[in-house]
Design a protein around this motif. Structure first.
Motif, PDB file in Angstrom:
ATOM      1  N   ILE A   1       6.638  -7.446  -8.452  1.00 34.57           N
ATOM      2  CA  ILE A   1       7.256  -6.063  -8.362  1.00 34.57           C
ATOM      3  C   ILE A   1       8.910  -6.229  -8.972  1.00 34.57           C
ATOM      4  O   ILE A   1       9.686  -7.251  -8.848  1.00 34.57           O
ATOM      5  CB  ILE A   1       7.588  -5.657  -6.870  1.00 34.57           C
ATOM      6  N   ASP A   2       9.153  -5.264  -9.746  1.00 34.86           N
ATOM      7  CA  ASP A   2      10.276  -5.049 -10.743  1.00 34.86           C
ATOM      8  C   ASP A   2      11.707  -5.301  -9.211  1.00 34.86           C
ATOM      9  O   ASP A   2      11.452  -4.786  -8.259  1.00 34.86           O
ATOM     10  CB  ASP A   2      10.622  -3.653 -11.208  1.00 34.86           C
ATOM     11  N   ASP A   3      12.665  -6.016  -9.847  1.00 36.47           N
ATOM     12  CA  ASP A   3      13.634  -6.347  -8.945  1.00 36.47           C
ATOM     13  C   ASP A   3      14.160  -4.854  -8.370  1.00 36.47           C
ATOM     14  O   ASP A   3      14.662  -4.792  -7.162  1.00 36.47           O
ATOM     15  CB  ASP A   3      14.940  -7.194  -9.612  1.00 36.47           C
ATOM     16  N   GLU A   4      14.264  -4.069  -9.238  1.00 41.19           N
ATOM     17  CA  GLU A   4      15.149  -2.736  -8.936  1.00 41.19           C
ATOM     18  C   GLU A   4      14.272  -1.929  -7.817  1.00 41.19           C
ATOM     19  O   GLU A   4      14.910  -1.223  -7.179  1.00 41.19           O
ATOM     20  CB  GLU A   4      15.351  -1.888 -10.112  1.00 41.19           C
TER      21      GLU A   4
ATOM     22  N   ILE B   1       3.328  -3.013 -10.845  1.00 44.79           N
ATOM     23  CA  ILE B   1       2.798  -4.788 -10.588  1.00 44.79           C
ATOM     24  C   ILE B   1       2.103  -5.101 -11.950  1.00 44.79           C
ATOM     25  O   ILE B   1       2.576  -6.408 -12.381  1.00 44.79           O
ATOM     26  CB  ILE B   1       2.049  -5.059  -9.383  1.00 44.79           C
ATOM     27  N   GLY B   2       1.520  -4.312 -12.480  1.00 43.65           N
ATOM     28  CA  GLY B   2       0.769  -4.708 -13.531  1.00 43.65           C
ATOM     29  C   GLY B   2      -0.476  -5.573 -13.501  1.00 43.65           C
ATOM     30  O   GLY B   2      -0.854  -5.584 -12.695  1.00 43.65           O
ATOM     31  N   ALA B   3      -0.895  -6.210 -14.548  1.00 45.30           N
ATOM     32  CA  ALA B   3      -1.854  -7.246 -14.439  1.00 45.30           C
ATOM     33  C   ALA B   3      -1.884  -8.266 -13.498  1.00 45.30           C
ATOM     34  O   ALA B   3      -0.998  -9.401 -13.890  1.00 45.30           O
ATOM     35  CB  ALA B   3      -2.410  -7.564 -15.749  1.00 45.30           C
TER      36      ALA B   3
ATOM     37  N   GLU C   1       0.957  -1.376   0.142  1.00 44.93           N
ATOM     38  CA  GLU C   1      -0.066  -0.057   0.127  1.00 44.93           C
ATOM     39  C   GLU C   1       0.795   1.211   0.031  1.00 44.93           C
ATOM     40  O   GLU C   1       0.416   2.109  -0.491  1.00 44.93           O
ATOM     41  CB  GLU C   1      -0.816  -0.036   1.283  1.00 44.93           C
ATOM     42  N   ARG C   2       2.107   1.205   0.894  1.00 44.32           N
ATOM     43  CA  ARG C   2       2.946   2.399   1.037  1.00 44.32           C
ATOM     44  C   ARG C   2       3.728   2.552  -0.403  1.00 44.32           C
ATOM     45  O   ARG C   2       3.691   3.737  -0.771  1.00 44.32           O
ATOM     46  CB  ARG C   2       3.546   2.221   1.903  1.00 44.32           C
ATOM     47  N   TYR C   3       4.127   1.635  -1.064  1.00 43.40           N
ATOM     48  CA  TYR C   3       4.952   1.627  -2.034  1.00 43.40           C
ATOM     49  C   TYR C   3       4.579   1.462  -3.515  1.00 43.40           C
ATOM     50  O   TYR C   3       5.103   1.892  -4.544  1.00 43.40           O
ATOM     51  CB  TYR C   3       6.275   0.868  -1.870  1.00 43.40           C
ATOM     52  N   TYR C   4       3.380   0.710  -3.795  1.00 39.44           N
ATOM     53  CA  TYR C   4       3.129   0.126  -4.860  1.00 39.44           C
ATOM     54  C   TYR C   4       1.654   0.302  -5.227  1.00 39.44           C
ATOM     55  O   TYR C   4       1.330   0.609  -6.337  1.00 39.44           O
ATOM     56  CB  TYR C   4       3.469  -1.354  -5.037  1.00 39.44           C
ATOM     57  N   PHE C   5       0.684   0.288  -4.471  1.00 40.82           N
ATOM     58  CA  PHE C   5      -0.841   0.513  -4.574  1.00 40.82           C
ATOM     59  C   PHE C   5      -1.000   1.724  -4.481  1.00 40.82           C
ATOM     60  O   PHE C   5      -0.490   2.499  -3.751  1.00 40.82           O
ATOM     61  CB  PHE C   5      -1.532  -0.392  -3.441  1.00 40.82           C
ATOM     62  N   LYS C   6      -2.071   2.235  -5.241  1.00 40.12           N
ATOM     63  CA  LYS C   6      -2.898   3.390  -5.337  1.00 40.12           C
ATOM     64  C   LYS C   6      -4.146   3.197  -5.250  1.00 40.12           C
ATOM     65  O   LYS C   6      -4.714   2.000  -5.876  1.00 40.12           O
ATOM     66  CB  LYS C   6      -2.253   4.255  -6.496  1.00 40.12           C
ATOM     67  N   PRO C   7      -5.100   4.217  -5.167  1.00 40.41           N
ATOM     68  CA  PRO C   7      -6.463   3.770  -5.188  1.00 40.41           C
ATOM     69  C   PRO C   7      -6.961   3.497  -6.538  1.00 40.41           C
ATOM     70  O   PRO C   7      -6.257   4.070  -7.785  1.00 40.41           O
ATOM     71  CB  PRO C   7      -7.200   5.175  -4.698  1.00 40.41           C
ATOM     72  N   SER C   8      -8.024   2.516  -6.604  1.00 38.94           N
ATOM     73  CA  SER C   8      -8.220   2.007  -7.875  1.00 38.94           C
ATOM     74  C   SER C   8      -9.143   3.111  -8.631  1.00 38.94           C
ATOM     75  O   SER C   8      -9.889   4.005  -8.225  1.00 38.94           O
ATOM     76  CB  SER C   8      -9.268   0.952  -7.673  1.00 38.94           C
ATOM     77  N   THR C   9      -8.757   3.111 -10.058  1.00 40.69           N
ATOM     78  CA  THR C   9      -9.472   3.950 -10.951  1.00 40.69           C
ATOM     79  C   THR C   9     -10.707   3.578 -11.538  1.00 40.69           C
ATOM     80  O   THR C   9     -11.546   4.009 -12.176  1.00 40.69           O
ATOM     81  CB  THR C   9      -8.691   4.371 -12.168  1.00 40.69           C
ATOM     82  N   VAL C  10     -10.996   2.015 -11.216  1.00 40.93           N
ATOM     83  CA  VAL C  10     -12.081   1.288 -11.837  1.00 40.93           C
ATOM     84  C   VAL C  10     -13.422   1.860 -10.933  1.00 40.93           C
ATOM     85  O   VAL C  10     -13.408   2.229  -9.662  1.00 40.93           O
ATOM     86  CB  VAL C  10     -12.119  -0.044 -11.135  1.00 40.93           C
ATOM     87  N   PHE C  11     -14.483   2.283 -11.350  1.00 39.84           N
ATOM     88  CA  PHE C  11     -15.572   2.781 -11.057  1.00 39.84           C
ATOM     89  C   PHE C  11     -15.984   1.884  -9.834  1.00 39.84           C
ATOM     90  O   PHE C  11     -16.161   0.841 -10.146  1.00 39.84           O
ATOM     91  CB  PHE C  11     -16.599   2.799 -12.091  1.00 39.84           C
TER      92      PHE C  11
ATOM     93  N   LYS D   1      -4.918 -14.502 -21.702  1.00 42.96           N
ATOM     94  CA  LYS D   1      -4.833 -13.150 -21.805  1.00 42.96           C
ATOM     95  C   LYS D   1      -3.516 -12.404 -21.140  1.00 42.96           C
ATOM     96  O   LYS D   1      -2.946 -11.673 -21.494  1.00 42.96           O
ATOM     97  CB  LYS D   1      -6.232 -12.292 -21.381  1.00 42.96           C
ATOM     98  N   LEU D   2      -3.610 -12.986 -19.797  1.00 43.23           N
ATOM     99  CA  LEU D   2      -2.364 -12.445 -19.126  1.00 43.23           C
ATOM    100  C   LEU D   2      -1.210 -12.745 -19.779  1.00 43.23           C
ATOM    101  O   LEU D   2      -0.093 -12.249 -20.050  1.00 43.23           O
ATOM    102  CB  LEU D   2      -2.410 -13.134 -17.494  1.00 43.23           C
ATOM    103  N   HIS D   3      -1.247 -14.169 -20.333  1.00 42.47           N
ATOM    104  CA  HIS D   3       0.200 -14.216 -21.106  1.00 42.47           C
ATOM    105  C   HIS D   3       0.376 -13.436 -22.236  1.00 42.47           C
ATOM    106  O   HIS D   3       1.661 -13.034 -22.521  1.00 42.47           O
ATOM    107  CB  HIS D   3      -0.070 -15.775 -21.583  1.00 42.47           C
ATOM    108  N   MET D   4      -0.559 -13.243 -22.978  1.00 40.62           N
ATOM    109  CA  MET D   4      -0.314 -12.476 -24.227  1.00 40.62           C
ATOM    110  C   MET D   4      -0.255 -10.919 -24.087  1.00 40.62           C
ATOM    111  O   MET D   4       0.428 -10.171 -24.664  1.00 40.62           O
ATOM    112  CB  MET D   4      -1.829 -12.782 -25.192  1.00 40.62           C
ATOM    113  N   SER D   5      -0.566 -10.613 -22.838  1.00 37.21           N
ATOM    114  CA  SER D   5      -0.293  -9.166 -22.189  1.00 37.21           C
ATOM    115  C   SER D   5       1.135  -8.994 -22.115  1.00 37.21           C
ATOM    116  O   SER D   5       1.599  -7.737 -21.969  1.00 37.21           O
ATOM    117  CB  SER D   5      -1.038  -8.794 -21.131  1.00 37.21           C
ATOM    118  N   GLY D   6       2.064 -10.120 -22.096  1.00 39.54           N
ATOM    119  CA  GLY D   6       3.319  -9.949 -21.775  1.00 39.54           C
ATOM    120  C   GLY D   6       3.816  -9.684 -20.087  1.00 39.54           C
ATOM    121  O   GLY D   6       4.929  -9.669 -20.095  1.00 39.54           O
ATOM    122  N   LEU D   7       2.736  -9.786 -19.476  1.00 42.07           N
ATOM    123  CA  LEU D   7       3.152  -9.530 -17.946  1.00 42.07           C
ATOM    124  C   LEU D   7       3.214 -10.906 -17.156  1.00 42.07           C
ATOM    125  O   LEU D   7       3.782 -10.968 -16.160  1.00 42.07           O
ATOM    126  CB  LEU D   7       2.102  -8.743 -17.311  1.00 42.07           C
TER     127      LEU D   7
END
Length: 362
Positions: free
Chosen positions: A326-329, A198-200, A155-165, A315-321
């Motif tokens: 979380i990215d290693d860096e 984080i992505g999908a 929540e502190r470093y990666y999550f933000k409030p959702s933009t989904v209605f 769909k997840l696979h085709m999205s490339g994600l």
């Protein structure tokens, strides 16, 4: 200063290409030291072969079957004790040292192989087999606090409030609980978050919190697709997969528990490493299949088409994600995270898609 010495003994000579042997005489011409000695094989036809000391090594000087290895050739004395007596009378420490080093090398290889086999069996065979039993012996809420800590970190470093209605979020949650009322009774908490780094993804915490990212929702075409993934994530919670993974990564504490039955040590070890593990956890091949099977069977029981799970995975696979975390860096876990990634047995997404399709047809 040593003067030149000439010693000889009779024996058999093996040419390395066959088991046939020839009777020969070995002459050892030692000058100042063995390091510049010359080993001469004299054949019955009067031909000779010479070898420098660095080309010669001893084979077991401790018994009657002692011999000398000369490159691909071997010399075996007629008198099994002759070579050992010669090594006692002359400066033949090189022979002894050669045999000692060879024995030491073999011993180290055997020890290293035994240690490797032990840890392989412990990490990949014994521990995974026994972790479900160990998990059932631990308090059900043991990972509740680590789950809260991990969630707060995200929540502190990666999550933000959702933009989904908000209305759409609630519609999907209500549809899921209406279709699968047993999930509501399990006290699951479904949350939506924006998480660009984080992505999908959809992830379940051991305390029953399931987080669905906005990027994931962009791939969802129907409630059944989301429901299939939610069922999959619920299976991870229901079957204590996260706890089993943490136990497996607490390998030394788990091993000590198997021997001594010290449940308190195992509990403390789990609480220490759980928060970091939960942030970057990937489940094993068997756990992913277990969760997929649970989702498929539950959908079939409620009259739903489980192919929705395969569609969503594709769909997840085709999205490339492909369920990236979380990215290693950015994740700040450094070498420890890299080590976990190397040890992971997480299945390939294409393999999972094919597996789900096959199970759907049964």
């Amino acid at each position: 200063m040593k003067t030149e010495q000439d010693h000889s003994m009779s024996g058999y000579f093996y040419n390395g290409s066959s088991s046939a042997r020839q009777k020969v005489v070995l002459r050892i011409v030692q000058k100042t030291s063995l390091s510049d000695a010359l080993f001469i094989i004299e054949h019955e036809d009067l031909t000779t072969q010479s070898f420098q000391s660095h080309e010669v090594s001893a084979q077991d000087l401790s018994g009657a079957d002692s011999s000398l290895q000369m490159g691909p050739f071997e010399f075996e004395p007629l008198d099994g004790q002759a070579l050992r007596q010669l090594s006692d009378n002359l400066d033949l420490r090189l022979f002894k040292r050669s045999y000692l080093f060879k024995s030491l090398f073999i011993g180290l290889c055997v020890t290293a192989t035994a240690v490797f086999c032990f840890f392989y069996l412990l990490i990949f065979i014994v521990t995974p087999a026994i972790t479900p039993t160990i998990a059932n012996m631990l308090p059900e809420d043991i990972l509740d606090k680590p789950s809260e800590v991990s969630f707060k970190q995200l929540e502190r470093y990666y999550f933000k409030p959702s933009t989904v209605f908000i209305g759409r979020q609630q519609h999907y949650i209500d549809t899921f609980y209406k279709t699968y009322p047993e999930a509501k009774q399990a006290n699951l908490k479904i949350l939506f978050r924006s998480a660009d780094k984080i992505g999908a993804n959809a992830m379940a915490f051991p305390n029953g919190v399931i987080v669905v990212t906005d990027d994931f929702m962009e791939l969802v075409a129907s409630p059944d697709e989301l429901n299939a993934v939610l069922l999959h994530e619920w299976a991870h919670v229901k079957h204590q997969h996260a706890l089993q993974q943490v136990i497996q990564h607490s390998i030394f504490a788990a091993g000590f528990f198997m021997v001594a039955g010290d449940l308190e040590l195992l509990t403390d070890s789990i609480l220490d490493i759980a928060p970091a593990l939960l942030v970057s956890m990937q489940f094993s091949r068997s756990m992913e299949q277990d969760a997929d099977n649970f989702a498929i069977e539950t959908m079939k029981e409620h009259g739903k088409d489980p192919s929705a799970l395969a569609d969503m995975l594709l769909k997840l696979h085709m999205s490339g994600l492909d369920e990236e975390h979380i990215d290693d860096e950015n994740q700040g876990l450094g070498l420890f995270s890299k080590l976990l990634e190397l040890l992971s047995t997480h299945p390939d997404m294409e393999e999972r898609v094919e597996y789900v399709k096959e199970k759907t047809l049964l």
